[in-house]
Design a protein around this motif. Structure first.
Motif, mmCIF file in Angstrom:
data_model
loop_
_atom_site.group_PDB
_atom_site.id
_atom_site.type_symbol
_atom_site.label_atom_id
_atom_site.label_comp_id
_atom_site.label_asym_id
_atom_site.label_seq_id
_atom_site.Cartn_x
_atom_site.Cartn_y
_atom_site.Cartn_z
ATOM 1 N N LYS A 12 0.855 -1.207 0.000
ATOM 2 C CA LYS A 12 0.000 0.000 0.000
ATOM 3 C C LYS A 12 0.878 1.241 0.000
ATOM 4 C CE LYS A 12 -3.591 -0.589 3.042
ATOM 5 N NZ LYS A 12 -4.122 -0.245 4.346
ATOM 6 N N GLN A 13 1.899 1.216 0.865
ATOM 7 C CA GLN A 13 2.765 2.392 0.978
ATOM 8 C C GLN A 13 3.511 2.638 -0.318
ATOM 9 O OE1 GLN A 13 5.207 1.771 4.421
ATOM 10 N NE2 GLN A 13 3.459 2.033 5.803
ATOM 11 N N SER A 14 4.026 1.553 -0.939
ATOM 12 C CA SER A 14 4.811 1.774 -2.165
ATOM 13 C C SER A 14 3.887 2.234 -3.298
ATOM 14 C CB SER A 14 5.651 0.553 -2.541
ATOM 15 O OG SER A 14 4.890 -0.357 -3.256
ATOM 16 N N ARG A 15 2.615 1.763 -3.298
ATOM 17 C CA ARG A 15 1.665 2.247 -4.316
ATOM 18 C C ARG A 15 1.389 3.724 -4.131
ATOM 19 N NH1 ARG A 15 -2.290 -2.692 -4.292
ATOM 20 N NH2 ARG A 15 -1.210 -4.019 -5.754
ATOM 21 N N SER A 16 1.159 4.132 -2.859
ATOM 22 C CA SER A 16 0.816 5.551 -2.677
ATOM 23 C C SER A 16 2.031 6.431 -2.960
ATOM 24 C CB SER A 16 0.193 5.810 -1.310
ATOM 25 O OG SER A 16 1.174 5.793 -0.335
ATOM 26 N N LYS A 17 3.270 5.907 -2.702
ATOM 27 C CA LYS A 17 4.477 6.671 -3.053
ATOM 28 C C LYS A 17 4.534 6.874 -4.559
ATOM 29 C CE LYS A 17 7.985 5.599 0.260
ATOM 30 N NZ LYS A 17 8.938 4.561 0.509
ATOM 31 N N ASN A 18 4.269 5.764 -5.311
ATOM 32 C CA ASN A 18 4.313 5.847 -6.778
ATOM 33 C C ASN A 18 3.284 6.833 -7.308
ATOM 34 O OD1 ASN A 18 6.386 4.092 -6.977
ATOM 35 N ND2 ASN A 18 5.100 2.277 -7.339
ATOM 36 N N GLN A 19 2.072 6.814 -6.682
ATOM 37 C CA GLN A 19 1.035 7.751 -7.124
ATOM 38 C C GLN A 19 1.488 9.185 -6.910
ATOM 39 O OE1 GLN A 19 -2.397 6.442 -5.041
ATOM 40 N NE2 GLN A 19 -3.048 5.078 -6.695
ATOM 41 N N THR A 20 2.119 9.452 -5.751
ATOM 42 C CA THR A 20 2.602 10.816 -5.466
ATOM 43 C C THR A 20 3.647 11.218 -6.505
ATOM 44 O OG1 THR A 20 2.449 10.094 -3.173
ATOM 45 C CG2 THR A 20 3.351 12.276 -3.533
ATOM 46 N N LYS A 21 4.547 10.249 -6.823
ATOM 47 C CA LYS A 21 5.591 10.552 -7.817
ATOM 48 C C LYS A 21 4.947 10.914 -9.149
ATOM 49 C CE LYS A 21 9.483 7.731 -6.441
ATOM 50 N NZ LYS A 21 9.958 6.380 -6.649
ATOM 51 N N ASP A 22 3.932 10.093 -9.573
ATOM 52 C CA ASP A 22 3.263 10.334 -10.856
ATOM 53 C C ASP A 22 2.606 11.706 -10.882
ATOM 54 O OD1 ASP A 22 4.087 7.918 -11.700
ATOM 55 O OD2 ASP A 22 2.141 6.901 -11.465
ATOM 56 N N SER A 23 1.906 12.041 -9.737
ATOM 57 C CA SER A 23 1.218 13.339 -9.777
ATOM 58 C C SER A 23 2.229 14.479 -9.731
ATOM 59 C CB SER A 23 0.170 13.445 -8.680
ATOM 60 O OG SER A 23 0.785 13.289 -7.460
ATOM 61 N N ASP A 24 3.421 14.274 -9.075
ATOM 62 C CA ASP A 24 4.472 15.309 -9.099
ATOM 63 C C ASP A 24 4.955 15.527 -10.520
ATOM 64 O OD1 ASP A 24 4.276 15.578 -6.431
ATOM 65 O OD2 ASP A 24 6.170 14.559 -5.922
ATOM 66 N N LYS A 25 5.130 14.367 -11.254
ATOM 67 C CA LYS A 25 5.617 14.468 -12.642
ATOM 68 C C LYS A 25 4.621 15.248 -13.484
ATOM 69 C CE LYS A 25 8.272 10.204 -13.106
ATOM 70 N NZ LYS A 25 8.145 8.839 -13.596
#
Ligand SMILES: C[S@@+](CC[C@H](N)C(=O)[O-])C[C@H]1O[C@@H](n2cnc3c(N)ncnc32)[C@H](O)[C@@H]1O
Length: 345
Positions: free
Chosen positions: A327-340
């Motif tokens: 869950k944590q790694s998914r939400s990290k990836n989502q944050t990265k995507d929205s930052d991009k």
């Protein structure tokens, strides 16, 4: 001389049939509560016979409903029968049975999931764990939604020797959906082998004694019903805390069709997964390419023993939960995507 309960015999006086009782007290089965009644006294007698010799026994019946099994238990010449029923509608019918069997039937309006049985029977019945089982039996035909969580809870009680097992190795005769009965008793390599098979069999000798076809119940459930007998083992086949065994077994069966190393790997954080899983399997002497269904209770014993040592060395390990990490790694990836996205990348 009829003084000894062994020699005395008890039969209920003539009573309305269970079918008549259901009509009399308007006890229509509540479908949403999965109430399916056994009205055939030959079948209820058979369940009770298979529970063992109940002469002078102390019996705890869970979910008596309109009282079919209850009647058979009383006719088995028991010393004391305690029933726990959640649905108020059944209490007057049970009271009628109690009047017909003076001093033998105690009725509790309550929930078996929370009822404390450990003080309900005389202290004098307690046996040492290593002795023969005490003269206390648990019998019940409960809704399937209750019987499975209840048996998990009672297996944990077996492992801690508390709850119904403060008296010793109390035997249980319980009904389950036939498929669950098959899982409870499934041997290594069989299709039905599952988490429940290991959890039940490391603590108890488990026997699927017979199957009752769905049409024997009123109303008829969609499935057939298996009657299962449990006797706690003197020595559990895995001597580790229940929660630890549960975690290892649950992980192993996470991916039941894949090699066992996939599921067992989920015991370890991603960063150390490969190395730690390899070590666990090697030290436990388990072939990583076995499927979870091919693992014996002895394999699980070895896995639990080694995993316990690993947890003792790394106190954080037992609390590790791979779903949380995911869950944590998914939400990290989502944050990265929205930052991009916000940087126009
Ligand atoms: C499947 S019916 C069987 C009734 C009866 N034993 C028979 O064989 O005909 C299950 C019974 O368990 C009762 N029950 C369900 N959940 C219960 C709970 N948590 N505690 C006590 N009784 C419960 C229901 O009200 C119902 O009477």
């Amino acid at each position: 001389m009829a003084a000894s309960g062994n020699l005395g015999s008890f039969r209920l006086p003539p009573l309305p049939t269970i079918r008549e009782l259901i009509k009399l007290f308007r006890l229509q089965a509540a479908k949403q509560l999965s109430q399916n009644f056994l009205l055939d006294l030959r079948l209820t007698d058979k369940i009770v016979r298979k529970a063992g010799n109940l002469t002078n026994a102390y019996v705890y019946e869970v979910g008596p409903g309109p009282g079919g099994i209850t009647r058979s238990i009383l006719n088995a010449n028991v010393a004391d029968l305690l029933v726990v029923e959640k649905d108020t509608r059944f209490i007057p019918g049970l009271q009628m049975l109690s009047d017909a069997a003076p001093g033998k039937l105690r009725i509790v309006h309550g929930d078996v999931l929370t009822f404390k049985i450990e003080k309900a029977f005389p202290e004098s019945l307690k046996r040492h764990w290593e002795d023969d089982p005490p003269n206390i039996h648990i019998i019940g035909n409960l809704p399937f939604s209750v019987s499975t969580p209840l048996i998990i809870k009672w297996l944990e009680n077996v492992s801690c020797r508390d709850g119904p097992f403060t008296y010793g190795r109390t035997q249980m005769t319980l009904t389950f959906q036939k498929e669950v009965a098959e899982r409870l008793t499934a041997t290594k390599g069989s299709k039905q082998r599952s988490r429940l098979s290991i959890m039940a069999q490391y603590l108890c000798s488990v026997e699927h004694i017979f199957t009752i076809p769905g049409q024997a119940f009123v109303p008829k459930p969609e499935v057939d019903v298996g009657v299962v007998h449990f006797t706690p083992l003197i020595r559990p086949k895995i001597e580790q805390p229940f929660k630890l065994v549960e975690k290892v077994v649950q992980s192993a069966f996470q991916f039941r069709r894949k090699y066992c190393h996939h599921g067992l790997g989920m015991l370890f954080p991603a960063a150390q997964r490969l190395e730690s899983t390899g070590r666990l399997l090697q030290l436990a002497d388990v072939d990583p390419t076995l499927r979870p269904t091919q693992l014996s209770v002895l394999h699980f014993k070895n896995l639990c023993d080694i995993y316990r040592k690993m947890c003792d060395k790394d106190p954080q390990l037992f609390a590790y939960n791979f779903r949380e990490e995911l869950k944590q790694s998914r939400s990290k990836n989502q944050t990265k995507d929205s930052d991009k996205e916000s940087c126009g990348l």
